[in-house]
Structure formats: structure tokens, C-alpha cells
Design a protein around this motif. Structure first.
Motif, mmCIF file in Angstrom:
data_model
loop_
_atom_site.group_PDB
_atom_site.id
_atom_site.type_symbol
_atom_site.label_atom_id
_atom_site.label_comp_id
_atom_site.label_asym_id
_atom_site.label_seq_id
_atom_site.Cartn_x
_atom_site.Cartn_y
_atom_site.Cartn_z
ATOM 1 N N LEU A 143 49.089 43.700 38.649
ATOM 2 C CA LEU A 143 48.643 44.013 37.302
ATOM 3 C C LEU A 143 47.830 45.302 37.325
ATOM 4 C CD1 LEU A 143 47.586 40.490 35.999
ATOM 5 C CD2 LEU A 143 49.481 41.882 35.179
ATOM 6 N N GLY A 144 48.177 46.222 36.434
ATOM 7 C CA GLY A 144 47.511 47.498 36.424
ATOM 8 C C GLY A 144 48.254 48.556 37.208
ATOM 9 N N SER A 145 49.521 48.299 37.553
ATOM 10 C CA SER A 145 50.354 49.271 38.265
ATOM 11 C C SER A 145 49.768 49.642 39.619
ATOM 12 C CB SER A 145 50.553 50.533 37.408
ATOM 13 O OG SER A 145 51.133 50.214 36.163
ATOM 14 N N ASN A 146 49.127 48.695 40.256
ATOM 15 C CA ASN A 146 48.529 48.921 41.568
ATOM 16 C C ASN A 146 49.490 48.405 42.628
ATOM 17 O OD1 ASN A 146 46.943 49.241 43.791
ATOM 18 N ND2 ASN A 146 45.393 47.741 43.202
ATOM 19 N N TRP A 147 50.010 49.299 43.465
ATOM 20 C CA TRP A 147 50.955 48.863 44.491
ATOM 21 C C TRP A 147 50.273 48.703 45.850
ATOM 22 C CZ3 TRP A 147 54.805 52.952 46.773
ATOM 23 C CH2 TRP A 147 54.099 54.084 47.164
ATOM 24 N N THR A 148 48.958 48.873 45.901
ATOM 25 C CA THR A 148 48.211 48.719 47.139
ATOM 26 C C THR A 148 47.474 47.384 47.138
ATOM 27 O OG1 THR A 148 47.903 51.103 47.327
ATOM 28 C CG2 THR A 148 46.450 49.708 48.631
ATOM 29 N N PHE A 149 47.746 46.558 48.145
ATOM 30 C CA PHE A 149 47.063 45.280 48.309
ATOM 31 C C PHE A 149 45.868 45.467 49.238
ATOM 32 C CE2 PHE A 149 51.137 44.002 46.808
ATOM 33 C CZ PHE A 149 50.981 42.754 46.211
ATOM 34 N N PHE A 150 44.773 44.786 48.909
ATOM 35 C CA PHE A 150 43.612 44.810 49.781
ATOM 36 C C PHE A 150 43.801 43.781 50.885
ATOM 37 C CE2 PHE A 150 42.154 46.533 45.809
ATOM 38 C CZ PHE A 150 41.433 47.639 46.216
ATOM 39 N N GLY A 190 35.788 34.129 37.472
ATOM 40 C CA GLY A 190 37.202 33.818 37.366
ATOM 41 C C GLY A 190 37.785 33.668 38.755
ATOM 42 N N CYS A 191 39.064 33.337 38.812
ATOM 43 C CA CYS A 191 39.681 33.158 40.125
ATOM 44 C C CYS A 191 39.788 34.474 40.878
ATOM 45 C CB CYS A 191 41.053 32.512 39.979
ATOM 46 S SG CYS A 191 42.221 33.482 38.982
ATOM 47 N N ARG A 192 39.882 35.602 40.150
ATOM 48 C CA ARG A 192 39.995 36.906 40.791
ATOM 49 C C ARG A 192 38.766 37.779 40.538
ATOM 50 N NH1 ARG A 192 45.516 38.496 41.766
ATOM 51 N NH2 ARG A 192 47.003 36.892 41.169
ATOM 52 N N ASN A 193 38.161 37.663 39.375
ATOM 53 C CA ASN A 193 37.118 38.585 38.949
ATOM 54 C C ASN A 193 35.824 37.834 38.660
ATOM 55 O OD1 ASN A 193 39.816 39.597 36.951
ATOM 56 N ND2 ASN A 193 39.239 40.670 38.813
ATOM 57 N N TYR A 194 34.733 38.580 38.637
ATOM 58 C CA TYR A 194 33.463 38.047 38.158
ATOM 59 C C TYR A 194 32.597 39.216 37.703
ATOM 60 C CZ TYR A 194 30.608 39.582 42.144
ATOM 61 O OH TYR A 194 29.930 40.339 43.063
ATOM 62 N N ILE A 195 31.616 38.906 36.852
ATOM 63 C CA ILE A 195 30.598 39.872 36.455
ATOM 64 C C ILE A 195 29.244 39.163 36.492
ATOM 65 C CG2 ILE A 195 32.093 41.313 35.016
ATOM 66 C CD1 ILE A 195 30.901 39.830 32.597
ATOM 67 N N ARG A 196 28.178 39.927 36.767
ATOM 68 C CA ARG A 196 26.829 39.377 36.774
ATOM 69 C C ARG A 196 25.849 40.525 36.528
ATOM 70 N NH1 ARG A 196 26.908 37.034 41.296
ATOM 71 N NH2 ARG A 196 26.002 38.679 42.577
ATOM 72 N N ILE A 197 24.889 40.288 35.631
ATOM 73 C CA ILE A 197 23.806 41.240 35.380
ATOM 74 C C ILE A 197 22.503 40.512 35.675
ATOM 75 C CG2 ILE A 197 22.731 42.769 33.705
ATOM 76 C CD1 ILE A 197 25.329 42.891 32.205
ATOM 77 N N ILE A 253 36.619 43.454 40.487
ATOM 78 C CA ILE A 253 37.834 43.625 39.683
ATOM 79 C C ILE A 253 39.087 43.524 40.547
ATOM 80 C CG2 ILE A 253 36.722 44.966 37.879
ATOM 81 C CD1 ILE A 253 37.687 47.487 39.269
ATOM 82 N N GLY A 254 38.919 42.928 41.726
ATOM 83 C CA GLY A 254 40.063 42.720 42.604
ATOM 84 C C GLY A 254 40.014 43.498 43.888
ATOM 85 N N ASN A 255 39.034 44.383 44.026
ATOM 86 C CA ASN A 255 38.935 45.171 45.251
ATOM 87 C C ASN A 255 37.628 44.935 45.976
ATOM 88 O OD1 ASN A 255 37.508 46.335 43.174
ATOM 89 N ND2 ASN A 255 37.630 48.396 44.038
ATOM 90 N N GLY A 256 37.064 43.731 45.798
ATOM 91 C CA GLY A 256 35.830 43.393 46.492
ATOM 92 C C GLY A 256 34.605 43.578 45.624
#
Length: 1237
Positions: free
Chosen positions: A85-92, A779-786, A802-805
Motif C-alpha cells: 500500500l502506497g506503491s512501496n516495493w521495498t519490504f523492511f 493498529g496491527c501495523r501502525n500506531y501514534i502517541r503524543i 507507519i510501517g518502517n519502524g
């Protein structure tokens, strides 16, 4: 996975071969260090459906891969990269050698071969990889169509009529156009699936309808001409359709009225041509597993079933066309191919596709001594600059053919002669030895490639030099030419503008590796057109210094609603937002009934109902004037009948109360004030007389705006109605002070927020705590915290994934944030960047990785006040929490038993001076104010509005003028009402202070002989007199004198024949009075007249002193109220001077306002000042005046109030009644600050 199924481009040694590349093996795979393009490949022996990929590093080493690319295909010579999703062809990948990192694919891969290409690895080691795949075998029935073939599936019956349908199939092709499926019925229903410009288009609806309103067309996908499998699923349930293609889902509602799909005889995957499809190209490619409502059409076609009809020759295996593309995706990529030197004819052809507007496709150097005039004298060759083609950066394949010979050159684009030209001066052409595609190698002096053009980024295929195709296998092995930063046998182009990540209608422009949003004419700005250009309301423009005029507002900020234009009436203390509409003038209604009512839709100018509702929802106060004029037409059909007319407000809810009445009661204004033309009814119009009017203000904010007025009783003879609706008027901002305080470890739980592409958060906080989490969502992939950082109270941290750590932004303040002052936090994240700001400090910005993500996905609740499970709680106050323009109702979630309290404790919980008389305490920045809109009182603490009376002065408030009373009596005679016309109950209250007797304090009369009077007898005692019917009733209220100069308060309530009275010491002063013809018995107590202070008097809902001393600028809701010196208004006697009845504020000891002496002076509750005796010298008085001015300047925003001796009373007189100054004016004038910040 079997070891024999795993292959690789090379190996480091025998102990790191591909046979060790399975998960949890004792070693791992590592390639040869000299391998320029290492890869690990898996052959699954047959097609599989792959749902997830997992990786590990090499066992017990420092070797692991941190980033990699996943390729898949049906043949090892043709690959397609998997884009996340997001046209990202690189996997971490991995962070150590032992951990397993699994990636669940957002749509399954259908392929036999999987190839992993490492892109980055641990810098302390080398490439090391162990691999696992998650999926299952995939069996399919395949059909191949060559463009002239077609099949159709015949139903068992003549027609099929369904309310639910499911269509599924997979396809692959290299064509941009093609009809995939079609079905239609004799009733006009149809469904069509086709490819247009390499996008999938679904069309459905009623083809034979009278207009295009029944057609529905939806487009999904992009660049589908890549000769790889794409999976399609269509789910229809009545009007609602889910369209899914390769994980991209679109949900929509079909146009038209049909609920069922009527198809005749057959449905046609790759249909035969009929009249409706004659101009459409048939599909050329492969299809498999074609299902229609659980019927496997592909299997029936393979078995040659009788209900399958064929046209042409349909094959049962997939014939792939030759396809060997090359991807140019590096900074210095190029492809170097040798050519035959010194030929007099140049011939080059190739295909390319790209999004870039510039790029070097081909460069070659000619042999020396080119051109001549026959004498072999060297001349400079002519420069040829043709520009064939148009919009060639559209992402599609374009064919280029270049043929040049002595004296001429021809360039052909897509088989069209775009530029053929000849040079008049003859020249000779001799070809060079090298052809460079996609860029030039460095250094140019050595390689001979002298172009300074930017390198090409895109795909090339079908390369031919000197009329001979280039052998890519030899080129890949560097046995023929050279290359750098290219990928063979795949084209990794992707459409970054599908779906469009630009919000609010922004246009998406893309290049090979990025996209840009053009926000012009959208009303928004930012990287993705997310942030609004306009303010939320007129009050925000007032605070920025604007004056009255037309302004564009955006009540929901970055939310989905569009901005719209309103008129802002900007005043000193507030700004009215005014929205007009098409019902501003009277609308006449005839011939409507309850069964077939008139629906008067209200269309607001420049705004939808939802946009106007957002304005009302965020305002502190809103109002709309609603007037209904009836001619033998009932309104609410009171008291017990069902309403025949009503109005509709927010969320299309019906409301059965009219202007001037509160919600929840089926009444008009006269029914609330008990002065309707007929007391049996609660509306004037319900009496069904010849002509009456019901009007008033609708001011319950949660029901506004008015969206429809429904009239249903004008179908009788000579029956007619007219209604008029005023503009929506709003002021204030109730979202800014939506405040809670967290007193112990607790959290407010809100539903999961749908962030989509972008997320912006803003709020205010105040605390003395050292740390705490403001909000968190997982979320299962993402999170936010302030959070407020626990390590340093000067840091506010915005952490996210956002999916990259894990990433975080930190704002550090020079002073701690735990200073018990309000601080504003703003955080934003989108596909381009993330940023954080606190107060007025600079933004902290971090760019997001390229090709990052499409949408933020959270599947757990949003926690406010702590982290999940109440970890790291925040102790302090939060207010004005907005997420993507939506204000979260913190006060609505507050629960004091769990430690969350409404308002910010410290001011409204324990105020120095409480808000009195039903006033509402409102938190402000570092202070509080009292909202007196629901109180009969005014002033800083809702405890003031009064008047000082000299002997012989009085005030008259006409409740019902004589003309209206006579007309009402005449109407009541026609309708024969019940005998008796008096109110059955009333409530009366007021405060007074005097030292003289006798006096009439208050007298309420009617145009009959009924009255109620409160008076002071000669002995100073208090007496109540009622005239109800034939004889008066006399009730002593006190036996002791009340003429002691102290405040007293009187409360009187009558219900039928029961009377309740109460006399108390008064905390404040107020006074209304209504006087008609004074009874002679009462008149003798009126000489010489009352002398003293009056305030706080209320007769039912009438508040005359508040109306005259705090005019709202709007017509009064009661007849005769608020306008003078007209007859139906205030009368002052004797004489025209209003200065003899002065606004005053009288109090008692122990209150914030104390009264003393004549006129009742009020002083501030402050330690800075005290009362000065009248005997002080002029010098001390001058010094006190200077100190008072300094105090006013210092405390003008602190919620305190001051007093001052007025030189004149203003704004309380009419034309022709000039002010006469009082000879001894020692009455204080209240100086109030504006309620807005």
C-alpha cells in the motif's frame, strides 16, 4: 519448501548455498560478493496463492537483510514486483540474525515463482537470508482469448432476477482496451466489465431509462496491461456494490431505482458482439476461474457444457506474448549496446513507458568527419531538433522508430509519422560504435557519451539496433555490452496517483519515484491539500482584527466538508456568523394536507446542510427566527392532537415545537408565556381563526439549522399559510473550551479513528506533572502517541510507526511544560512527512520515506489521558482536542468517579466568587467567566442588573397592548372559549431596598380588573394583594418593617388557588414592573412613591430590566418588550427623562458586591483596593483615579471586574427623550470584559 525448490544467482560458498535458505535452518544463504544483482528464487512447482512472506538472517552470524524486493511471476523470464500500500516495493527486513519478520500481503499473490532481491543489509556483515512463504496451492481453469473469441453462459430459465450477485475472475493481458464481461436484460438492466486505458471500468444500471441518472460507472486499478494476473471480485446487494481489484476496494451505491438485476438468457464473459457492444474491442489475453453466483463458467467451458456457447476458438491454456522489459530505476543507470560502425544508415527502435517529463532515451556518437559538400571539406553537421509525440509520459507503452540516412531522417511514434524531414544541404551520415540507452556512464570523456540530459527512469523493451534485436540474456551476462542500475525481465512502474492521495479534490502529478499535489482552487494547502486555508468561524476572523464583511469559513477544518462563504457581523465583543438561504422571504402554501404536505426545503447559500450543521455544532449560540402566519390553518394541533405542521433540523429529525419555545414541548411562544389567543391551545394558529401569527426564535443549537418546513393543513376552503425563516445566526466557539481534568490514572476511550491518508491532531494541555501520555491509538501495523516525556519535562514527543519502524519527533522547550499554564500542541502526519509544534515554537519536521503508505490503519480504540491499559497516565487538564477537524467531546466522556472531571479544576471547581443565579462557570485561559445567558441576572457573576428610583418615578412594561387584547377578546367570542381569561398560575420574584414608606414595589394589571400588587404599608410592613375575579385578597408578608435600608428578596408562586410566599435577605437587586390602570386602593400607597433600589424581579419568563439595560439588538420575544418609546414598550413617568431610573447594582455584606448608602455602591472583591471615604482630599482622589486606571489595564483579561462612578447613563433613552443628569450620581457602572478571548 523443499531445498530443491530454492535457487539463487550465486553463493558465498557451499555452506551458504540456497539449500540452507529455509526458515530456522542451521545456516542461511549468502551470495558471492562479486554478484552485481543477487537474488534468491523459489519454484513452487505449480501456481500458489501467497498471503505472507517471512525472513530471517543467517544463523549465528552478523548477516541479515534489512530491505528487500519481492518479485513474482508464472515464468522465470517475466517478473512483476509486489507493491505494498502506497506503491512501496521495498519490504523492511530484519534487525538481527534470529528474529522472524513476517509481512502479511494486502492482497494475495497468484504465481508459481517468487524471487527475493536484497537491497540493503547489516553493514557489519554481509547478505544473509532465510525465507518462508505462507499460502496454499491454487487450481484454476484457464481460458485464452485472442480478440476474436467469445463465450456465453445461458441460464437455466429464460431470465434471471437477483437482488444479490457475486462475480469473480482473474485476468492478465498486454492490451489497454478490451471487453471482459457483459450481461443485459429486456427491462434495460445491464452490467459491463471492461478495460479502458489499462484501467478496469464497471458499468451497471438501467440502460433504457429516460436519463443518465440510472447509470453507474466506477473505475479501479491502473496499468493493468502488464501481463500478470489481476484478481477481480464484485459483490452486489441491492443498490450497494463492493468492487475489489488486487486489494483495492471501492464501495458505492448504484444510481437509479432498481433493487434487482434482471438479465435475459445469458451472461457473457468476453461477450459476442451485439448492437450495444459493436464499437468496443474484445478482450485479448487470459482469464481463469470465472464465477457467477457460485457457477464456475470456466469449468463448464473446459468441459464443453451444453449451456456454454462458443464463438471462435477458445484455448484452455494461457499463451503469453513475448515480454522482456528492463527497468531503469537508479541514479546513474544506463544500458550500453555495441553497433556496427561507419554505416551510412542508422536504424534504432524500442518501446518505453515512464511518468517523467524529461530523460535520456538514446545517445550515440557519429563517426568523425560527418557531412560534406562533395569536396570533402569538413563542415559542422546540421542540428536536427524534431519534437514528435505528445503526452508521452502517461505511463503507457510507446513505440519509437528512428531511421536516418544521408540527407534525411524519420522518427515514428506509435506507428504514426510524427516527424519526417529532409535537409536541403547534403550531408553524409556514418554511425558510431556504441549506443547508450537510459543514460550516460561516467566519466563522459572516457565513455564517449557526451549528453548532459537527465537519466531516464522507466521501462524499455523490444530494443533493436541496426535492425537487429538486442539479446538481453547476453547483455545481462555482460557478454554483449554493459549496464548499471537496471533490472532485467521486469517493469517496476507503478501509478502513485491511483488511488489519489491528494485530498479535497487536489490534482495529483507524478514522476517515476514521487508525486506532487496541486491544491489550486481547492481552498486547502499542504503536501496533500489537507490543511484548510480558511478559519473556522467569524469569531476567529474577529480575533485576527478583521471587520464586518463576507468571509469564507471552514467549520470542520481539515475534515471532508468544503469551505463556504458567509457574512460576518463583527462587533467588539463577538462576531455573528450569518448564513442566508432561499426561504428568507415569505412562502405561501395552499392545498397541502397531512397525507400530502408541502415540503419547504431550505437551501443555504453556498453551503450544504452538513456544512451549515458543522458551523452550528461548533458555535456557542445559534438562532433562527421562524414565523408562521395562518389563515384558518392549524400549526401544531395542540393541546392533544398530532402536529399537522413541523420543521426539520439536523440529521433530518422532526421537531414539534415552534419559535420562542424550548425543545421537548409541543408549544409555541404564546403557549409558553400563557398568552395565546385562546388559552385552550398552545399556539395562536391552533385556534383556527381567520388570521394569526406564531413566531419566535429557535435557539437550541443541537437542533439547528432548519433544513425543511413541512406544512400540512391548507387544503380546506379559504385555508392558507405562510412561513418565513430568518438566516442562521451563530457566535462563539464551544469546542475551544471543551475541557476535562484528569485527577488520577484514567483514560477516555473513543472509537477507532479512521485516519485515511493524513492525520492532524491539536489540543491544549495544562499540568504540573512531570510526564504522561496525552493520547495513543494502535493498529496491527501502525500506531501514534503524543506524550510529555518522562525523562525531561521540557520535551513533548510525537511517536509513530507507519510501517518502517518506530519514529519520533521531539519539541524541547527552554522552560518546563509543567508550569500549570496552557500549552497548545499541533501534530500532523501524511504520506510526505510528519511534524510537531508546541505553542509558537518552530515546527519539528521529519520527511517520510519515499513510497511509504496509503492510509493509516488503526483497529483499537483511541485512548485520551493515558496509554492503553491506563499506562503512563497524564494528570492535568486537556481541552479543544481536534482530530482531522473533528472535535472530540471530552466533557461527554468525563466520569468523576474514575478521576476525570468536567472543566479544569482550580477555577470553576472552587471559584473565588461563584457564578450566582443559575449562571454557568466557563473556563478561560488562566481565569474563568460566568455565562449569564440562562439567568435573569447579568454582570461578571450573574448577580447584577437593577435600577434606582427617586420618589415619583416608575417603570411600565406592557405585557399585552390594548389593541391586541381587544382583537384577542373578539376572536375568543367568535370561537366561544370557556369563561374566564386569567392565568391559572404565575411566578413572581424580585429584590428591593428602601428606607421609605408607603410605596408600591410592583403592580401587575390586566385590562380587566384583575391585578397583583406588592406594596409597603405605612408601618413599613410588606403586603401582597390579589384581585382575582370579584373581590381582592390581602396577604401580609411580614410584620416587621422592611424599610431598614437592607436588601430583601421576595418569591411568590401561585398555582390556581394555592399561594406560596417567601421573604429573604436579598443577595442582589433586580426590577421589572408592569402597570396598566392602577387600582384606586393601590394608588394611595403610590404617594410620594417608591424611593430605593429594585432588581431581580421576574414575572414568569419576563425580564424587563435585563431587556432594557442589556439590549440584545434583536426584537424582543414578547409583545411590547424591549423597544421604547413606542406604545408597546417601556414607559417612564413622570416626564420624559430616563435618567431618574438609573441602572444600579445593590448587594449585601458578604457578597462580592456590597451596597452602602443611597444608590447602592458596588466595590471590587480585591485586596488591591478598598473604599475611600468622601472626606479625602482632592490629591488623594486623583491618586486613587490613577491607581484605578492601572488596575483596569492590568486586569482586563483576568476575569475580575471593576467599578467606576458614571458621568451619564447611555443607550437607555429614545429619540425625543434626552438625558437629564442626576444631581448626585454615586451609582456604580459595571465594566465587563468581552466573553470572547
Amino acid at each position: 519448501l523443499y531445498s530443491s525448490s530454492i535457487g539463487a544467482s550465486s553463493r558465498y560458498n557451499i555452506f551458504y548455498s540456497s539449500s540452507f535458505a529455509r526458515l530456522h535452518s542451521d545456516s542461511g544463504w549468502s551470495p558471492d560478493p562479486s554478484d552485481k544483482q543477487p537474488w534468491l528464487q523459489i519454484d513452487l512447482m505449480q501456481k500458489h496463492k501467497i498471503n505472507a512472506v517471512a525472513t530471517q538472517g543467517t544463523y549465528n552470524t552478523y548477516d541479515w537483510v534489512t530491505h528487500y524486493i519481492v518479485l513474482y511471476g508464472d515464468h522465470p523470464s517475466s517478473w512483476k514486483p509486489f507493491f505494498q500500500l502506497g506503491s512501496n516495493w521495498t519490504f523492511f527486513g530484519n534487525v538481527n540474525e534470529s528474529g522472524v519478520v513476517r509481512h502479511d500481503l494486502h492482497y494475495p499473490i497468484l504465481a508459481r515463482y517468487i524471487r527475493i532481491i536484497p537491497r540493503a543489509w547489516n553493514p557489519r556483515g554481509k547478505i544473509g537470508l532465510r525465507l518462508g512463504l505462507y499460502g496454499c496451492p491454487y487450481w484454476s481453469d484457464v481460458l485464452y482469448f485472442d480478440g476474436d473469441d467469445a463465450i456465453s453462459y445461458r441460464f437455466r430459465g429464460k431470465t434471471v432476477r437477483t437482488s444479490q450477485d457475486v462475480f469473480t475472475f482473474s485476468f492478465k493481458t498486454m492490451e489497454r482496451e478490451g471487453l471482459l464481461m457483459h450481461g443485459e436484460g429486456s427491462q434495460g438492466d445491464y452490467i459491463t466489465v471492461e478495460l479502458k486505458q489499462a484501467q478496469l471500468v464497471l458499468g451497471t444500471g438501467e440502460a433504457w431509462g429516460p436519463s443518465l441518472s440510472g447509470h453507474t460507472t466506477v473505475t479501479v486499478g491502473s496499468l493493468l496491461d502488464d501481463q500478470h494476473w489481476h484478481s477481480l471480485r464484485i459483490d452486489r446487494h441491492g443498490h450497494h456494490v463492493n468492487l475489489s481489484l488486487d486489494g483495492e476496494v471501492k464501495r458505492f451505491r448504484c444510481n437509479g431505482d432498481f433493487q434487482q438485476l434482471d438479465l435475459d438468457t445469458e451472461v457473457e464473459p468476453v461477450p459476442q458482439k451485439n448492437q450495444s457492444l459493436v464499437y468496443r474491442q474484445n478482450f485479448r489475453g487470459c482469464m481463469e476461474n470465472i464465477f457467477f453466483n457460485r457457477v464456475n463458467i470456466a469449468d463448464l467451458a473446459r468441459r464443453r457444457a451444453s449451456n456454454i456457447r462458443f464463438e471462435g476458438h477458445v484455448s484452455h491454456y494461457c499463451q503469453d506474448q513475448p515480454y522482456m522489459p528492463i527497468t531503469f530505476a537508479g541514479i546513474n543507470n544506463y544500458l550500453q549496446v555495441p553497433g556496427i560502425p561507419r554505416r551510412n544508415r542508422l536504424s534504432v527502435s524500442f518501446k518505453f513507458r515512464s511518468w517523467d517529463t524529461v530523460g535520456l532515451l538514446l545517445y550515440t556518437s557519429f563517426a568523425e568527419h560527418l557531412g560534406g559538400d562533395g569536396n570533402q571539406q569538413p563542415t559542422r553537421p546540421p542540428q536536427l531538433c524534431p519534437h514528435p509525440g505528445y503526452r508521452l509520459n502517461d505511463g503507457f507503452w510507446h513505440m519509437v522508430e528512428l531511421v536516418a540516412r544521408d540527407g534525411s531522417a524519420v522518427i515514428t511514434i506509435d506507428d504514426n509519422d510524427g516527424a519526417e524531414f529532409r535537409v536541403a544541404h547534403p550531408f553524409q551520415l556514418r554511425t558510431g560504435t556504441q549506443y547508450f540507452f537510459g543514460g550516460c556512464p561516467k566519466p563522459a570523456a572516457i565513455t564517449g557519451c557526451l549528453s548532459n540530459q537527465t537519466a531516464f527512469h522507466g521501462c524499455l523493451q523490444s530494443i533493436s539496433v541496426d535492425a537487429q534485436p538486442v539479446e538481453l540474456d547476453l547483455l545481462r551476462q555482460e557478454r554483449l555490452g554493459k549496464y548499471s542500475n537496471v533490472f532485467f525481465n521486469m517493469c517496476s512502474i507503478t501509478d502513485r496517483c491511483t488511488p489519489n492521495l491528494c485530498e479535497h479534490g487536489g490534482r495529483c502529478l507524478q514522476s517515476w519515484d514521487d508525486f506532487t499535489c496541486v491544491c489550486d482552487l481547492t481552498g486547502y494547502k499542504g503536501e496533500t491539500c489537507h490543511k484548510s486555508l480558511y478559519k473556522e468561524s467569524c469569531d476567529a476572523y474577529r480575533l485576527s482584527g478583521k471587520t464586518s464583511g463576507n468571509f469564507t469559513i471552514d467549520p470542520d477544518g481539515s475534515g471532508p466538508l468544503k469551505p463556504f462563504t458567509v457574512y460576518c457581523d463583527i462587533r467588539e465583543d463577538r462576531a455573528w456568523t450569518i448564513v442566508r438561504h432561499n426561504r428568507h422571504y415569505a412562502t405561501r402554501v395552499r392545498g397541502s394536507s397531512v397525507d400530502r404536505p408541502f415540503l419547504g426545503a431550505v437551501e443555504y447559500w453556498n453551503a450544504s446542510w452538513a456544512e451549515v450543521a458543522a458551523l452550528a455544532n461548533g458555535s456557542e449560540y445559534c438562532e433562527q427566527h421562524l414565523e408562521f402566519s395562518c389563515y384558518s390553518s392549524r400549526l401544531l394541533n395542540t393541546p392533544y392532537g398530532p402536529p399537522v405542521s413541523f420543521w426539520m433540523g439536523r440529521h433530518d429529525q422532526r421537531h414539534y415545537y415552534w419559535g420562542g419555545s424550548p425543545p421537548g414541548v409541543q408549544r409555541c411562544a404564546c403557549g409558553l408565556d400563557k398568552n395565546c389567543v385562546d388559552p385552550k391551545y398552545f399556539c395562536n394558529c391552533d385556534a383556527d381563526h381567520a388570521q394569526w401569527t406564531d413566531k419566535g426564535l429557535l435557539n437550541f443549537v443541537d437542533h439547528l439549522p432548519v433544513t425543511q418546513v413541512v406544512v400540512g393543513d391548507t387544503n380546506r376552503s379559504q385555508s392558507e399559510a405562510q412561513f418565513l425563516l430568518g438566516p442562521l445566526r451563530c457566535y462563539g466557539d464551544r469546542n475551544t473550551w471543551n475541557t476535562v481534568s484528569f485527577n488520577k490514572g484514567a483514560s477516555l476511550v473513543f472509537p477507532t479513528f479512521l485516519a485515511n491518508h493524513s492525520l492532524d491532531i491539536s489540543f491544549y494541555f495544562r499540568t504540573t506533572a512531570l510526564s504522561g501520555v496525552f493520547l495513543e491509538n494502535w493498529g496491527c501495523r501502525n500506531y501514534i502517541r503524543i506524550e510529555l516525556n518522562s525523562r525531561a519535562t521540557r520535551d513533548v514527543v510525537f511517536a509513530y510507526d507507519i510501517g518502517n519502524g518506530d519514529e519520533n519527533l521531539t519539541v524541547r522547550s527552554p522552560v518546563p511544560f509543567s508550569d500549570d499554564e496552557w500549552h497548545q500542541v499541533k501534530a500532523e502526519i501524511n504520506v510526505k512527512l510528519a511534524r510537531l509544534r508546541v505553542d509558537k515554537m518552530p515546527w519539528v519536521v521529519r520527511l517520510a520515506p519515499p513510497q511509504s503508505y496509503v492510509r493509516l490503519e488503526f483497529d483499537r480504540p483511541l485512548y485520551v489521558g493515558s496509554a492503553e491499559h491506563r499506562l503512563h497516565p497524564f494528570l492535568g487538564c486537556l481541552r479543544a482536542l481536534r482530530v482531522n477537524g473533528q472535535t472530540l467531546n471530552l466533557e461527554g466522556k468525563a466520569n468523576e468517579t474514575e478521576g476525570v472531571r468536567v472543566n479544569c479544576t482550580g477555577y470553576c471547581q472552587y471559584p473565588r466568587v461563584p457564578c450566582l443565579n443559575s449562571g454557568l462557570c466557563v473556563e478561560r485561559y488562566s481565569h474563568y467567566t460566568c455565562n449569564c445567558s440562562l439567568s435573569a441576572f447579568d454582570g461578571p457573576f450573574c448577580n447584577h442588573i437593577g435600577a434606582y428610583f427617586e420618589p415619583g418615578t416608575w417603570v411600565r412594561y406592557n405585557i399585552l397592548p390594548a389593541e391586541l387584547s381587544a382583537a384577542r377578546a373578539f376572536a375568543s367570542i367568535l370561537s366561544q372559549p370557556l369563561p374566564g381569561y386569567n392565568l391559572t398560575s404565575e411566578e413572581l420574584s424580585f429584590s428591593f431596598r428602601t428606607s421609605t414608606a408607603p410605596a408600591v414595589l410592583l403592580y401587575v394589571s390586566s385590562f380587566r380588573r384583575d391585578y397583583v400588587a406588592v406594596l409597603i404599608r405605612e408601618d413599613g410592613s410588606l403586603q401582597l394583594r390579589y384581585q382575582l375575579g370579584t373581590s381582592p385578597y390581602v396577604f401580609p408578608l411580614t410584620t416587621a418593617p422592611v424599610t431598614d435600608g437592607r436588601p430583601h428578596r421576595i418569591n411568590i408562586t401561585r398555582i390556581n388557588r394555592t399561594l406560596y410566599t417567601q421573604v429573604l435577605p436579598s443577595p442582589a437587586i433586580h426590577a421589572p414592573a408592569e402597570t396598566g390602570m392602577i387600582d384606586p386602593e393601590i394608588q394611595k400607597y403610590n404617594t410620594p412613591g417608591f424611593s430605593g433600589c429594585l432588581s431581580g424581579v421576574k414575572f414568569n419568563s419576563i425580564l424587563p430590566f435585563k431587556a432594557i439595560f442589556r439590549p440584545s439588538g434583536r426584537p424582543a420575544p414578547y409583545p411590547g418588550g424591549g423597544h421604547w418609546p413606542s406604545r408597546a414598550s417601556w414607559d417612564l413617568a413622570p416626564g420624559p427623562s430616563l435618567s431618574r431610573v438609573l441602572p444600579s447594582a445593590c448587594g449585601r455584606r458578604g457578597d462580592p458586591a456590597k451596597g452602602s448608602g443611597r444608590g447602592c455602591r458596588r466595590e471590587t472583591h480585591s485586596q488591591l483596593f478598598s473604599s475611600f471615604p468622601l472626606v479625602v482630599t482632592f490629591l488623594l482622589l486623583l491618586l486613587a483615579g490613577l491607581l484605578l486606571l492601572l488596575y483596569l489595564h492590568h486586569h482586563r483579561y483576568k476575569g475580575s471586574y471593576l467599578t467606576n462612578e458614571p458621568k451619564a447613563v447611555q443607550d437607555y433613552h429614545g429619540p425625543g427623550k434626552p438625558l437629564v443628569p442626576h444631581k448626585d450620581q454615586n451609582l456604580p457602572q459595571i465594566l465587563e470584559e468581552a466573553k470572547g478571548e
